[in-house]
Write an enzyme that holds these catalytic residues in place. Sequence first.
Site, PDB file in Angstrom:
ATOM      1  N   ASN A  42      25.335  45.954  30.119  1.00  0.00           N
ATOM      2  CA  ASN A  42      26.567  46.692  30.421  1.00  0.00           C
ATOM      3  C   ASN A  42      27.130  46.128  31.722  1.00  0.00           C
ATOM      4  O   ASN A  42      26.583  46.388  32.797  1.00  0.00           O
ATOM      5  CB  ASN A  42      26.229  48.190  30.560  1.00  0.00           C
ATOM      6  CG  ASN A  42      27.407  48.999  31.062  1.00  0.00           C
ATOM      7  OD1 ASN A  42      28.548  48.538  31.055  1.00  0.00           O
ATOM      8  ND2 ASN A  42      27.133  50.222  31.502  1.00  0.00           N
ATOM      9  N   TRP A  43      28.192  45.378  31.607  1.00  0.00           N
ATOM     10  CA  TRP A  43      28.757  44.724  32.806  1.00  0.00           C
ATOM     11  C   TRP A  43      29.613  45.678  33.640  1.00  0.00           C
ATOM     12  O   TRP A  43      30.087  45.308  34.705  1.00  0.00           O
ATOM     13  CB  TRP A  43      29.585  43.501  32.384  1.00  0.00           C
ATOM     14  CG  TRP A  43      28.749  42.286  32.117  1.00  0.00           C
ATOM     15  CD1 TRP A  43      27.380  42.219  32.102  1.00  0.00           C
ATOM     16  CD2 TRP A  43      29.216  40.952  31.848  1.00  0.00           C
ATOM     17  NE1 TRP A  43      26.971  40.930  31.830  1.00  0.00           N
ATOM     18  CE2 TRP A  43      28.079  40.135  31.665  1.00  0.00           C
ATOM     19  CE3 TRP A  43      30.482  40.377  31.724  1.00  0.00           C
ATOM     20  CZ2 TRP A  43      28.172  38.769  31.391  1.00  0.00           C
ATOM     21  CZ3 TRP A  43      30.581  39.014  31.437  1.00  0.00           C
ATOM     22  CH2 TRP A  43      29.439  38.221  31.282  1.00  0.00           C
ATOM     23  N   LYS A  44      29.845  46.883  33.132  1.00  0.00           N
ATOM     24  CA  LYS A  44      30.660  47.859  33.877  1.00  0.00           C
ATOM     25  C   LYS A  44      31.972  47.205  34.332  1.00  0.00           C
ATOM     26  O   LYS A  44      32.508  46.363  33.623  1.00  0.00           O
ATOM     27  CB  LYS A  44      29.870  48.428  35.057  1.00  0.00           C
ATOM     28  CG  LYS A  44      28.458  48.882  34.665  1.00  0.00           C
ATOM     29  CD  LYS A  44      27.807  49.695  35.728  1.00  0.00           C
ATOM     30  CE  LYS A  44      26.367  49.984  35.315  1.00  0.00           C
ATOM     31  NZ  LYS A  44      25.772  51.076  36.033  1.00  0.00           N
ATOM     32  N   HIS A  81      28.635  57.309  28.760  1.00  0.00           N
ATOM     33  CA  HIS A  81      27.887  56.848  29.940  1.00  0.00           C
ATOM     34  C   HIS A  81      28.094  57.851  31.075  1.00  0.00           C
ATOM     35  O   HIS A  81      29.180  58.407  31.225  1.00  0.00           O
ATOM     36  CB  HIS A  81      28.390  55.453  30.345  1.00  0.00           C
ATOM     37  CG  HIS A  81      27.475  54.785  31.330  1.00  0.00           C
ATOM     38  ND1 HIS A  81      27.444  55.132  32.657  1.00  0.00           N
ATOM     39  CD2 HIS A  81      26.560  53.786  31.174  1.00  0.00           C
ATOM     40  CE1 HIS A  81      26.534  54.387  33.274  1.00  0.00           C
ATOM     41  NE2 HIS A  81      25.985  53.556  32.389  1.00  0.00           N
ATOM     42  N   GLU A 110      28.621  57.435  34.042  1.00  0.00           N
ATOM     43  CA  GLU A 110      29.730  57.068  34.955  1.00  0.00           C
ATOM     44  C   GLU A 110      31.077  57.498  34.364  1.00  0.00           C
ATOM     45  O   GLU A 110      32.034  57.712  35.102  1.00  0.00           O
ATOM     46  CB  GLU A 110      29.677  55.563  35.253  1.00  0.00           C
ATOM     47  CG  GLU A 110      28.512  55.240  36.189  1.00  0.00           C
ATOM     48  CD  GLU A 110      28.003  53.816  36.125  1.00  0.00           C
ATOM     49  OE1 GLU A 110      28.681  52.948  35.531  1.00  0.00           O
ATOM     50  OE2 GLU A 110      26.904  53.574  36.659  1.00  0.00           O
ATOM     51  N   GLU A 126      19.413  57.525  29.481  1.00  0.00           N
ATOM     52  CA  GLU A 126      19.596  56.997  30.829  1.00  0.00           C
ATOM     53  C   GLU A 126      19.567  58.139  31.852  1.00  0.00           C
ATOM     54  O   GLU A 126      20.597  58.798  32.083  1.00  0.00           O
ATOM     55  CB  GLU A 126      20.961  56.311  30.944  1.00  0.00           C
ATOM     56  CG  GLU A 126      21.152  55.143  30.010  1.00  0.00           C
ATOM     57  CD  GLU A 126      22.177  54.162  30.574  1.00  0.00           C
ATOM     58  OE1 GLU A 126      21.799  53.018  30.817  1.00  0.00           O
ATOM     59  OE2 GLU A 126      23.331  54.560  30.791  1.00  0.00           O
ATOM     60  N   GLY A 167      21.144  52.368  38.547  1.00  0.00           N
ATOM     61  CA  GLY A 167      21.551  51.636  39.743  1.00  0.00           C
ATOM     62  C   GLY A 167      20.765  51.994  41.000  1.00  0.00           C
ATOM     63  O   GLY A 167      21.139  51.591  42.097  1.00  0.00           O
ATOM     64  N   SER A 215      17.785  51.082  35.872  1.00  0.00           N
ATOM     65  CA  SER A 215      17.016  50.184  36.737  1.00  0.00           C
ATOM     66  C   SER A 215      15.965  49.359  35.983  1.00  0.00           C
ATOM     67  O   SER A 215      14.862  49.124  36.487  1.00  0.00           O
ATOM     68  CB  SER A 215      16.375  50.966  37.892  1.00  0.00           C
ATOM     69  OG  SER A 215      17.387  51.502  38.725  1.00  0.00           O
ATOM     70  N   GLY A 267      22.192  47.444  33.301  1.00  0.00           N
ATOM     71  CA  GLY A 267      23.413  47.319  34.095  1.00  0.00           C
ATOM     72  C   GLY A 267      23.324  46.134  35.036  1.00  0.00           C
ATOM     73  O   GLY A 267      23.554  44.981  34.659  1.00  0.00           O
ATOM     74  N   GLY A 268      22.952  46.414  36.286  1.00  0.00           N
ATOM     75  CA  GLY A 268      22.945  45.388  37.335  1.00  0.00           C
ATOM     76  C   GLY A 268      22.283  44.078  36.940  1.00  0.00           C
ATOM     77  O   GLY A 268      22.820  42.999  37.201  1.00  0.00           O
TER      78      GLY A 268
HETATM   79  C1  PEP Z   1      23.675  51.458  33.204  1.00  0.00           C
HETATM   80  O1  PEP Z   1      24.616  51.674  33.933  1.00  0.00           O
HETATM   81  O2  PEP Z   1      23.792  51.641  31.988  1.00  0.00           O
HETATM   82  C2  PEP Z   1      22.434  50.997  33.803  1.00  0.00           C
HETATM   83  C3  PEP Z   1      21.353  51.148  33.107  1.00  0.00           C
HETATM   84  O3  PEP Z   1      22.527  50.449  35.049  1.00  0.00           O
HETATM   85  P1  PEP Z   1      21.311  49.795  35.893  1.00  0.00           P
HETATM   86  O4  PEP Z   1      20.519  48.929  34.970  1.00  0.00           O
HETATM   87  O5  PEP Z   1      21.995  49.010  36.964  1.00  0.00           O
HETATM   88  O6  PEP Z   1      20.488  50.934  36.417  1.00  0.00           O
END
Ligand code: PEP
Length: 256
Positions: free
Chosen positions: A10-12, A93, A95, A165, A171, A211, A232-233
């Site tokens: 997920n590049w957000k 999500h 966010e 999640e 994050g 994470s 994500g990251g």
């Molecule tokens: C996400 O936003 O879906 C996510 C899992 O982010 P991260 O891996 O950065 O925690």
Amino acid sequence: MASRPFIVGNWKMHGTRAMLSEARAIDRAAQRLMQVEIALAPPFTLIHPVRREAEQIGVGAQDCHPADGGAHTGDISASMVADAGAGFVILGHSERREGHGEKDKLIAEKAAAAFGAGLKVILCCGEPMEKREAGKAVDHVLRQLKASLPDTIEEVGERLTIAYEPIWAIGSGEAASIEDIVAMHTAIREFLVKTFGEEDGTAIRIIYGGSVNAENAAEIIAGDEVNGALVGGASLSAESFMNIVLAAQDVINNQS
Ligand code: PEP
């Protein structure tokens, strides 16, 4: 764990055309790692370019509007993201729930629109830290899930993926413990089987996000009822993302 782990980046709100080189590198590496299903959800602006450049990986969107079209300035419908080349959409999500006030009912409407447009759906759910500390994480997530699913979905199977999640893990650099992940995924699986029946309920994938990185990926992906990861990251560079994919491939190799 399913026979073919599903690893989704997920590049957000990250990425301009300069990042297409990462997508190309991921796609090239994916061609040698067929035992893992790999997908990227770039921002809307990169769906079409990533789809055009990548042959092997899935490409998806991070949101869609519940209506098919109309006077909704700034919004994008499910059929538009499908037309741009998306095969799936991430919905619900945290966010979006927190940053845009999205409620379960709206997410259910978006999911119905996405299925109607022929997209697969990755439906996110997860608890805030207060709920976990109060011992109410499972109740919270199952309630959220029930309310975020459209009323009627037929032959759901792999058209739906649930992404668990925990909000506090996203994050933060602190993933949930494997015991808590497995307990939550098991509860979600029971709910899915009860809701959709044995065949469909077991075909729906449940992936973990929060994470995930190259160090913890193998342990998480090997967990019971964990069918992959939403990343994500660590999905923003081909190198860190593919290290997670390699960890998933190792899990498969070690099991066979
Ligand atoms: C996400 O936003 O879906 C996510 C899992 O982010 P991260 O891996 O950065 O925690």
